[in-house]
Motif scaffolding. Structure first.
Motif: not given
Length: 248
Positions: A232, A235-236, A238-240, A242-243
């Motif tokens: 988890s 994933i968080v 990776a999201v940051f 990418v953002a």
């Protein structure tokens, strides 16, 4: 006045007095010798605290009264309602306990169905008994804290001075390691290293909440909390990333 004098005057152990000091309900000054010097006002406030505690008010209730956050009348009214509820619960429990005792004088066995029916009849009539929902709340709270890693193997919260000291030592150690890796000892690097640890802990706490509820439906998450947490957090992260790339 020394703490020994206060002990003798009020008839309470010094541990109780120290507890109220720790909760900042009283704040005696320190004399030139470094010892606490309790004034007449301190003793009067202690009397007030002890009186309010003995009639059933919580420490938070007492603090609210002393700080003026709530009125004495408001808190006392709540306390009366709470005590009346407790009396109703206790009276129901006492009556049924005496009946079971009288019926079981010659045997150690309990006729479950008989007393279960009596219990249901009394509750239908409006009788009050102990609220077992509180057991569920306590158990659920212990499970949540355990799942989030906030308790030891015995289910006790990490809240002792030793636990806090170890945690602070770990944070400082990681901050020092960060300075070594950066090859620069500065307040900026030290604070950044410490804040990085605290941010990770905060993120873990936030992620652990939905994972806890997910563990009720997924046996894998329940048995592999650490793996689920790492995935988890990955994933968080990776999201940051990418953002950040998109925003740049």
């Amino acid at each position: 006045m020394t703490i020994k004098d206060v002990e003798q005057q009020l008839g309470v152990p010094r541990a109780t007095i120290r507890f109220y000091e720790k909760e900042k309900l009283i704040s005696p000054i320190r004399g030139s010798n470094g010892y606490r010097d309790y004034s007449a006002d301190d003793v009067s406030r202690l009397k007030e605290i002890i009186l309010l505690r003995k009639i059933g008010l919580s420490v938070n209730d007492v603090e609210d009264i002393l700080d003026g956050a709530r009125t004495l009348t408001e808190v006392l009214e709540e306390n009366i309602n709470k005590l009346q509820t407790q009396m109703e619960e206790l009276n129901g429990a006492i009556v049924l306990t005496k009946k079971i005792q009288d019926d079981s004088l010659d045997t150690n066995r309990l006729d479950i169905d008989k007393y279960w029916n009596i219990l249901e009849d009394e509750e239908r009539k409006g009788g009050k008994f102990m609220d077992i929902a509180k057991d569920i709340v306590r158990t659920e709270k212990r499970v949540v804290f355990s799942f989030m890693g906030w308790t030891d193997r015995d289910g006790n919260l990490y809240n002792s001075a030793s636990d806090i000291g170890k945690f602070c030592g770990l944070v400082i150690l990681i901050a020092c390691i960060y300075c070594v890796v950066r090859n620069e000892w500065s307040a900026k690097n030290f604070v950044f290293g410490m804040s990085g640890v605290l941010v990770l802990i905060a993120v873990e706490g936030i992620i652990s909440i939905p994972l806890y509820f997910l563990s009720k439906k997924s046996e894998w998450v329940k048995e592999n909390r650490i793996k689920a947490l790492i995935i988890s957090m990955g994933i968080v992260a990776a999201v940051f990333v990418v953002a950040a790339m998109i925003l740049n």
